[in-house]
Design an enzyme around this catalytic site. Structure first.
Site, PDB file in Angstrom:
ATOM      1  N   ASN A  42      25.251  -6.769 -22.953  1.00 14.31           N
ATOM      2  CA  ASN A  42      24.399  -7.092 -21.821  1.00 14.31           C
ATOM      3  C   ASN A  42      25.115  -6.731 -20.514  1.00 14.31           C
ATOM      4  O   ASN A  42      26.331  -6.834 -20.399  1.00 14.31           O
ATOM      5  CB  ASN A  42      23.950  -8.559 -21.831  1.00 14.31           C
ATOM      6  CG  ASN A  42      25.070  -9.577 -21.887  1.00 14.31           C
ATOM      7  OD1 ASN A  42      26.044  -9.408 -22.621  1.00 14.31           O
ATOM      8  ND2 ASN A  42      24.935 -10.655 -21.133  1.00 14.31           N
ATOM      9  N   ALA A  46      22.728  -9.004  -9.962  1.00 16.70           N
ATOM     10  CA  ALA A  46      22.353 -10.104  -9.081  1.00 16.70           C
ATOM     11  C   ALA A  46      20.838 -10.258  -9.020  1.00 16.70           C
ATOM     12  O   ALA A  46      20.323 -11.367  -8.918  1.00 16.70           O
ATOM     13  CB  ALA A  46      22.927  -9.895  -7.684  1.00 16.70           C
ATOM     14  N   GLU A  55      20.702  -5.344 -26.798  1.00 15.50           N
ATOM     15  CA  GLU A  55      19.875  -4.592 -27.738  1.00 15.50           C
ATOM     16  C   GLU A  55      19.276  -3.352 -27.081  1.00 15.50           C
ATOM     17  O   GLU A  55      19.306  -2.257 -27.647  1.00 15.50           O
ATOM     18  CB  GLU A  55      18.729  -5.473 -28.277  1.00 15.50           C
ATOM     19  CG  GLU A  55      19.199  -6.718 -28.991  1.00 15.50           C
ATOM     20  CD  GLU A  55      19.354  -7.946 -28.102  1.00 15.50           C
ATOM     21  OE1 GLU A  55      19.154  -9.057 -28.594  1.00 15.50           O
ATOM     22  OE2 GLU A  55      19.684  -7.791 -26.895  1.00 15.50           O
ATOM     23  N   CYS A  89      13.114  -7.311 -25.682  1.00 12.74           N
ATOM     24  CA  CYS A  89      13.870  -6.537 -26.673  1.00 12.74           C
ATOM     25  C   CYS A  89      13.095  -6.407 -27.975  1.00 12.74           C
ATOM     26  O   CYS A  89      13.103  -5.349 -28.607  1.00 12.74           O
ATOM     27  CB  CYS A  89      15.232  -7.170 -26.921  1.00 12.74           C
ATOM     28  SG  CYS A  89      16.370  -6.934 -25.536  1.00 12.74           S
TER      29      CYS A  89
END
Length: 130
Positions: A42, A46, A55, A89
């Site tokens: 990941n 911000a 993923e 995802c």
């Protein structure tokens, strides 16, 4: 490649995560039908909407290299419980097939396998727009 090894690769990938806001690191290991593995983590921003999940990072890497057929994707995090793909995802994964295996677990031995069709029943797919 066995799924325990794939989950271990996902666990290693989580250490590359850029998660300064949530502190929630996630790793993914995507196994293509050709046998190649793409790792993802990941990457937070911000502006949360611009964040990329592990993923989707792995899938984008694979697609950018010409891979479109996926067998399985393993997901790992720092959580003591299994981490499943988020809704976005799940939609991206099902784009590439309803039979893709989703591997989740909290350790190398403790793992569960689901079809993406189990996690996203009645998915909106390309047949809906044809």
């Amino acid at each position: 490649m066995d799924y325990q090894t794939l989950l271990k690769l996902a666990q290693e990938a989580k250490y590359r995560a850029y998660a300064p806001y949530s502190g929630f690191r996630v790793g993914a290991a995507l196994l293509t039908s050709s046998g190649k593995v793409y790792l993802g983590c990941n990457v937070e921003c911000a502006s949360y909407a611009a964040t990329s999940c592990a993923e989707r990072t792995a899938i984008v890497k694979a697609v950018s290299e010409g891979e479109l057929c996926f067998k399985a994707i393993a997901i790992a995090s720092d959580s003591k419980t299994c981490t499943f793909p988020c809704g976005i995802c799940r939609q991206v994964i099902v784009e590439f097939g309803e039979d893709i295996d989703i591997i989740v677990g909290t350790g190398e031995v403790d793992l569960e396998v689901f079809k993406i069709s189990e996690l996203l029943p009645k998915a909106f797919t390309k047949i809906n727009i044809e």
